[in-house]
Structures are given as structure tokens and as C-alpha cells.
Enzyme design. Structure first.
Site, PDB file in Angstrom:
ATOM      1  N   LYS A 163      -0.341  -6.301 -10.202  1.00 38.03           N
ATOM      2  CA  LYS A 163      -1.240  -7.414  -9.861  1.00 38.03           C
ATOM      3  C   LYS A 163      -1.557  -8.253 -11.098  1.00 38.03           C
ATOM      4  O   LYS A 163      -1.678  -9.486 -11.013  1.00 38.03           O
ATOM      5  CB  LYS A 163      -2.545  -6.892  -9.235  1.00 38.03           C
ATOM      6  CG  LYS A 163      -2.418  -6.552  -7.766  1.00 38.03           C
ATOM      7  CD  LYS A 163      -2.414  -7.817  -6.909  1.00 38.03           C
ATOM      8  CE  LYS A 163      -2.382  -7.614  -5.420  1.00 38.03           C
ATOM      9  NZ  LYS A 163      -1.399  -6.714  -4.867  1.00 38.03           N
TER      10      LYS A 163
ATOM     11  N   LYS B 112       9.973  -3.708  -0.892  1.00 37.58           N
ATOM     12  CA  LYS B 112       9.486  -3.173   0.384  1.00 37.58           C
ATOM     13  C   LYS B 112       8.932  -4.289   1.261  1.00 37.58           C
ATOM     14  O   LYS B 112       8.596  -5.365   0.767  1.00 37.58           O
ATOM     15  CB  LYS B 112       8.384  -2.150   0.105  1.00 37.58           C
ATOM     16  CG  LYS B 112       7.243  -2.735  -0.701  1.00 37.58           C
ATOM     17  CD  LYS B 112       6.092  -1.768  -0.917  1.00 37.58           C
ATOM     18  CE  LYS B 112       4.994  -2.513  -1.673  1.00 37.58           C
ATOM     19  NZ  LYS B 112       3.727  -1.940  -1.756  1.00 37.58           N
TER      20      LYS B 112
ATOM     21  N   LYS C  99       2.670  -7.443   3.188  1.00 41.86           N
ATOM     22  CA  LYS C  99       1.864  -8.397   3.939  1.00 41.86           C
ATOM     23  C   LYS C  99       1.981  -9.797   3.363  1.00 41.86           C
ATOM     24  O   LYS C  99       1.834 -10.779   4.066  1.00 41.86           O
ATOM     25  CB  LYS C  99       0.394  -7.987   3.901  1.00 41.86           C
ATOM     26  CG  LYS C  99       0.097  -6.732   4.682  1.00 41.86           C
ATOM     27  CD  LYS C  99      -1.401  -6.650   5.002  1.00 41.86           C
ATOM     28  CE  LYS C  99      -1.822  -5.221   5.235  1.00 41.86           C
ATOM     29  NZ  LYS C  99      -2.449  -4.617   4.051  1.00 41.86           N
TER      30      LYS C  99
HETATM   31  P1  TYM Z   1      -2.091  -1.578   2.407  1.00 37.36           P
HETATM   32  O1  TYM Z   1      -3.125  -2.363   3.141  1.00 37.36           O
HETATM   33  O2  TYM Z   1      -1.229  -2.306   1.447  1.00 37.36           O
HETATM   34  O3  TYM Z   1      -1.158  -0.825   3.426  1.00 37.36           O
HETATM   35  C1  TYM Z   1      -1.686  -0.033   4.476  1.00 37.36           C
HETATM   36  C2  TYM Z   1      -0.845   1.206   4.671  1.00 37.36           C
HETATM   37  O4  TYM Z   1       0.514   0.839   4.930  1.00 37.36           O
HETATM   38  C3  TYM Z   1       1.379   1.493   4.011  1.00 37.36           C
HETATM   39  N1  TYM Z   1       2.510   0.606   3.675  1.00 37.36           N
HETATM   40  C4  TYM Z   1       3.804   0.978   3.726  1.00 37.36           C
HETATM   41  N2  TYM Z   1       4.376   2.156   4.044  1.00 37.36           N
HETATM   42  C5  TYM Z   1       5.727   2.201   4.029  1.00 37.36           C
HETATM   43  N3  TYM Z   1       6.520   1.136   3.714  1.00 37.36           N
HETATM   44  C6  TYM Z   1       5.981  -0.068   3.376  1.00 37.36           C
HETATM   45  N4  TYM Z   1       6.789  -1.102   3.115  1.00 37.36           N
HETATM   46  C7  TYM Z   1       4.555  -0.178   3.362  1.00 37.36           C
HETATM   47  N5  TYM Z   1       3.696  -1.193   3.093  1.00 37.36           N
HETATM   48  C8  TYM Z   1       2.460  -0.695   3.280  1.00 37.36           C
HETATM   49  C9  TYM Z   1       0.523   1.775   2.778  1.00 37.36           C
HETATM   50  O5  TYM Z   1       1.056   2.835   2.020  1.00 37.36           O
HETATM   51  C10 TYM Z   1      -0.809   2.117   3.417  1.00 37.36           C
HETATM   52  O6  TYM Z   1      -0.826   3.451   3.847  1.00 37.36           O
HETATM   53  N6  TYM Z   1      -4.874   0.678  -1.076  1.00 37.36           N
HETATM   54  C11 TYM Z   1      -4.465   0.718   0.302  1.00 37.36           C
HETATM   55  C12 TYM Z   1      -5.619   0.600   1.283  1.00 37.36           C
HETATM   56  C13 TYM Z   1      -6.675   1.608   1.088  1.00 37.36           C
HETATM   57  C14 TYM Z   1      -6.590   2.994   1.433  1.00 37.36           C
HETATM   58  C15 TYM Z   1      -7.847   3.535   1.092  1.00 37.36           C
HETATM   59  C16 TYM Z   1      -5.587   3.803   1.981  1.00 37.36           C
HETATM   60  C17 TYM Z   1      -7.916   1.380   0.589  1.00 37.36           C
HETATM   61  N7  TYM Z   1      -8.619   2.529   0.571  1.00 37.36           N
HETATM   62  C18 TYM Z   1      -8.128   4.895   1.290  1.00 37.36           C
HETATM   63  C19 TYM Z   1      -5.864   5.161   2.174  1.00 37.36           C
HETATM   64  C20 TYM Z   1      -7.125   5.687   1.834  1.00 37.36           C
HETATM   65  C21 TYM Z   1      -3.546  -0.465   0.564  1.00 37.36           C
HETATM   66  O7  TYM Z   1      -3.597  -1.449  -0.134  1.00 37.36           O
HETATM   67  O8  TYM Z   1      -2.791  -0.339   1.678  1.00 37.36           O
END
Ligand code: TYM
Length: 331
Positions: free
Chosen positions: A113, A195, A198
Site C-alpha cells: 500500500k 490475484k 476488488k
Molecule cells: P479482503 O476484503 O481483501 O478480502 C476478503 C476475503 O477474501 C479473500 N480474498 C481472496 N481469496 C482468494 N483469492 C483471492 N484472489 C482473494 N482476494 C480476496 C481474503 O483473503 C479475505 O479472506 N484484511 C482483510 C479483511 C479483514 C479480516 C479481518 C479478515 C479485516 N479484519 C479479520 C479476517 C479476520 C481483507 O482486506 O480482506
């Protein structure tokens, strides 16, 4: 015996995609019967990248709706919004006293980031792992279903939880990242680079809200080549990616047929992508339609969020009271 606790969250920064579905939500749905589950929309986390205030609310509603449309049952789990649980930022503040600048600066997501938004390297980005740890340990979680990209954050969560226990007394279990397929997964983007995400490679990411035609177009544009020239040869990673998607959404027969064609050097990638597109549409379109309907009923979504908030706060306030007591904040 009491059920193990599961926590996971999704940032409200944009449209959910196949990576979110297969990395996270699919596991949530499989866990909802056997675990004590807390799933939330990470709206505070979204603030690290300064989203437009006008977009935050529809994004939060959409994430809630897309989770339910994917099979999550809000009667079985606590489905809530992070900012509705003030115990989380209070625990975050406590954990920040145990988090070192050096380890936060070394986090891969922070470095990435800092590179992508050099004009906005804010303290929230730096302390992202301690907020995430607070999200998880506020319910004393054991398992955290996430994709591969979150592995390092989970490792840091265990460090912070362990440090708290060591300094103040045993309170938190050390949670682990979880996927039903044993290994954490990463859904690759269709252009063979990185990957699905969003915010990046929109044309190489399939969103749960994509219309049929858009899905067709994106898949037909996925990177391929002239095909293998030797039988049973190794697949280039962009071809392996297409097979991986096929494994997730197509029938076993379809997958096996194209794999056999590849191994015999008879594969026609155009046909394979056409098949994948139709199977993908059959997979995505019911979720899309259901999520769209749910988003037309905001009072119902608000009721679900309210019920989720109550369940989440009941658990969070108990943990926080114990944390305060252990720290000595009980005057
Ligand atoms: P985020 O919002 O980017 O993504 C949400 C979930 O989707 C998974 N993910 C993927 N898995 C496989 N392949 C991909 N291309 C892919 N893109 C996204 C992420 O691994 C995630 O599980 N920091 C976290 C959000 C968060 C969180 C938490 C998660 C905040 N607090 C506490 C678990 C527990 C995030 O930015 O995910």
C-alpha cells in the site's frame, strides 16, 4: 462441549469477486452449522484507502447482501458491521501498545500500500494488522477462514494475542487461518498477473455482480496460447489458472475432458473458455439475482445488521471487560 469460535471479515471497498467467494465466503457457509460464527463487514479497514463517503453505505449493504446471497444464514451466525462494535477499536488501542513499529513496517500489505498510495501512508495503514487482530481476538476466535493473502496478518494476530497473554495473563487463544481444502487459496486474475482483486485488474476479475455478457467477455479474453506441442507437458501458469477456475465451477466431466485434450495436445482453448463461461454464468447468476433482490429491501438488511450487532457486542463486551481487568483498568 461448546463450539469453537470462528471470525472473519471483508472490507467494504468494492464489489465482491470470485476470490472473496472461494477464499472466504464458501468456507463461512460450510462452517455456519458447526461453529460459533462471527462474520463482519470491515468498514473501518476500508477507511485506510479513503473511500468516497457516498459509496461507503451502499458498499456495506452490498457486502451484507452478497454474503447472504452466497448462502450465509444470518439466523445461524452473527453478521454485523465492524463500526457497530465499539469494543473493537478499544481493543485495537490496547493492542497498539503491544505492536512494534518495526514489525508493522515489515508487513507485506503495508509495503504494498505504501508503494501504491505514496501520498497517503497513514497510521491506519501501518496499524492495519493490530486492528485486524482486535477484530479476531475480540471474540476469542480459534479459526479464521481467509484467502492466502491474509496469512501474514494471522501470524501477526497470533503474535499480538500471545504477547497480551504473556504480559497480562491468559485470555486469548491463538487463532489460525483456515480453509476447508486444507490449504489457503489464491484465486488468480484472468490475465495471468496476480490475484483477482476488488480494485485492480477489473477486466481480469469476475465479480459476483457481473452480468452474463460481461462474464462471457472477460473469460473469452483470458490469456491463452497456441496450445502444448508435446504430450503431457507442464502447463504455463495462465493456463493452469483457467483449469483452476474450471475445477471450481464446472462439472468433473467437463474438467476431465479438457484436461485430457490438453495432455493429448488436442486442446482448443476457445472451446474451453466458452464452456467455462457458461458454467461460470450458471454459478454466478443466481447469487447476483438474489443479492440484487436483497439490496432492494434495506429495512430487512438493517434488521439483520442490528441483530448481528447485538450478538457481536454481547461476546465482545465480555472479552473487553476481561482485558481491562487484566491490564488493571478497573478503578
Ligand atoms: P479482503 O476484503 O481483501 O478480502 C476478503 C476475503 O477474501 C479473500 N480474498 C481472496 N481469496 C482468494 N483469492 C483471492 N484472489 C482473494 N482476494 C480476496 C481474503 O483473503 C479475505 O479472506 N484484511 C482483510 C479483511 C479483514 C479480516 C479481518 C479478515 C479485516 N479484519 C479479520 C479476517 C479476520 C481483507 O482486506 O480482506
Amino acid at each position: 462441549m461448546s463450539k469453537e469460535v470462528v471470525v472473519s471479515g471483508i472490507r467494504s471497498t468494492g464489489y465482491l469477486h470470485l476470490g472473496n467467494y472461494f477464499g472466504a465466503i464458501q468456507n463461512y457457509v460450510k462452517m455456519q452449522d458447526d461453529y460459533n460464527c462471527y462474520f463482519f463487514v470491515a468498514d473501518y479497514h476500508a477507511l485506510t484507502t479513503l473511500p468516497d463517503p457516498k459509496e461507503l453505505k451502499p458498499n456495506v449493504y452490498r457486502v451484507i447482501a452478497e454474503n447472504i446471497a452466497s448462502g450465509l444464514n444470518p439466523e445461524k451466525v452473527a453478521l454485523y458491521v465492524q463500526s457497530d462494535v465499539p469494543e473493537i477499536p478499544e481493543l485495537y488501542l490496547m493492542l497498539n501498545m503491544l505492536a512494534y513499529k518495526g514489525e508493522l513496517e515489515k508487513t507485506a500489505s503495508f509495503k504494498e500500500k505504501a508503494r501504491s498510495q505514496p501520498d497517503n501512508i497513514n497510521a491506519g495503514l501501518l496499524t492495519y494488522p493490530s486492528l485486524m487482530a482486535a477484530d479476531i481476538i475480540i471474540h476469542r476466535a480459534h479459526k479464521v477462514p481467509v484467502g492466502k493473502d491474509q496469512e501474514q496478518h494471522l501470524e501477526m494476530t497470533r503474535n499480538f494475542a500471545g504477547r497480551f497473554n504473556h504480559r497480562y495473563g491468559e485470555l486469548f487463544p491463538e487463532p489460525t487461518a483456515f480453509n476447508f481444502g486444507e490449504q489457503l487459496i489464491k484465486i488468480p486474475s484472468l490475465d495471468g498477473k496476480g490475484k483477482m482483486s476488488k480494485s485492480e485488474n477489473e477486466n481480469a476479475t469476475i465479480y459476483l455482480a457481473d452480468e452474463d455478457d460481461k462474464i462471457r467477455k472477460k473469460i473469452m479474453k483470458a490469456k491463452t496460447d497456441g496450445g502444448p506441442t508435446e504430450q503431457n507437458s507442464e502447463m504455463p501458469d495462465y493456463i493452469e489458472n483457467i483449469f483452476m477456475l474450471m475445477k471450481l465451477v464446472s462439472s468433473e466431466e467437463n474438467y476431465d475432458k479438457f484436461l485430457a485434450d490438453f495432455n493429448k495436445c488436442e486442446i482448443r482453448y476457445g472451446d474451453m473458455k466458452k464452456q467455462l463461461a457458461e458454467d461460470m454464468i450458471a454459478f454466478v447468476s443466481p447469487i447476483r439475482e438474489k443479492a440484487a433482490n436483497l439490496q432492494n429491501d434495506i429495512p430487512m438488511l438493517q434488521k439483520i445488521m442490528q441483530a448481528g450487532k447485538e450478538k457481536a457486542r454481547a461476546s465482545a463486551s465480555e472479552t473487553l471487560a476481561n482485558a481491562r481487568k487484566l491490564i488493571g483498568i478497573n478503578y
